[in-house]
Structures are given as C-alpha cells and as structure tokens.
Design a protein around this motif. Structure first.
Motif, short mmCIF file in Angstrom:
data_model
loop_
_atom_site.label_atom_id
_atom_site.label_comp_id
_atom_site.label_asym_id
_atom_site.label_seq_id
_atom_site.Cartn_x
_atom_site.Cartn_y
_atom_site.Cartn_z
N ARG A 38 66.42 7.80 22.15
CA ARG A 38 66.00 6.91 23.24
C ARG A 38 64.50 7.06 23.47
O ARG A 38 63.98 8.15 23.67
CB ARG A 38 66.77 7.26 24.52
N ILE A 39 63.80 5.93 23.46
CA ILE A 39 62.35 5.91 23.66
C ILE A 39 62.03 5.69 25.13
O ILE A 39 61.23 6.40 25.72
CB ILE A 39 61.70 4.79 22.82
N CYS A 40 62.64 4.67 25.74
CA CYS A 40 62.37 4.37 27.14
C CYS A 40 63.44 3.44 27.69
O CYS A 40 64.25 2.90 26.94
CB CYS A 40 60.99 3.75 27.31
N PHE A 42 64.08 0.53 31.17
CA PHE A 42 63.53 -0.20 32.30
C PHE A 42 64.69 -0.81 33.07
O PHE A 42 65.71 -1.16 32.48
CB PHE A 42 62.63 -1.36 31.84
N TRP A 65 56.94 -4.53 26.55
CA TRP A 65 56.75 -3.16 26.08
C TRP A 65 56.41 -3.14 24.59
O TRP A 65 55.55 -2.37 24.15
CB TRP A 65 58.00 -2.31 26.33
#
Length: 80
Positions: A38-40, A42, A65
């Motif tokens: 997992r990078i990010c 929102f 992004w």
C-alpha cells in the motif's frame, strides 16, 4: 512501476413527503504498487451529492496523485 488503484463511492437519499432528497456521500481510494504494498489512501465526503459524483471523485483524486506517473490500473465498481 505500475500502480494499482482501487476506488469506490456512495451516496444516500431519503424520502421526504414522497420525494427523494440527497443527503450525503463519501468516496475512498487506495493506491498499491505492483508488489502489492500500500502506497497511500485518500477519502472524503460531500453533502447533498450523488452516487456517481462520489464514484468519479475517488478516481479523480487518484489521478491527481498520479500526476506524471503513467503506468496504472484502476478498479472501480462504478457503472457510469
């Protein structure tokens, strides 16, 4: 690197005096790298919105992004 994007959105309505009134909605997006890390993520919401608007907003936030990153695969359950 290829990014994997999962996004979803939903909104609710309620019936008042025989008419449907928009209530609120929310969206979420999670970005993984091609190794599954997992990078990010929102998330957010809006008052008086629609399901389609929230589905699209999650995808839109992922594209912001991504910017110049070109390799990605996006998954959504939206039928727009």
């Amino acid at each position: 690197m290829n990014y994997i994007i999962y996004s979803d959105g939903a909104a609710t309505m309620k019936k008042v005096n025989g008419e449907y009134i928009r209530v609120a909605g929310g969206w979420s997006t999670i970005v993984y790298d091609d190794c599954g890390c997992r990078i990010c993520g929102f998330y957010g919401g809006e008052p008086e919105t629609t399901n389609n608007a929230m589905e699209l907003y999650g995808i839109y936030q992922a594209l912001i992004w991504l910017k110049e990153r070109k390799d990605f695969t996006s998954f959504s359950n939206a039928t727009i």
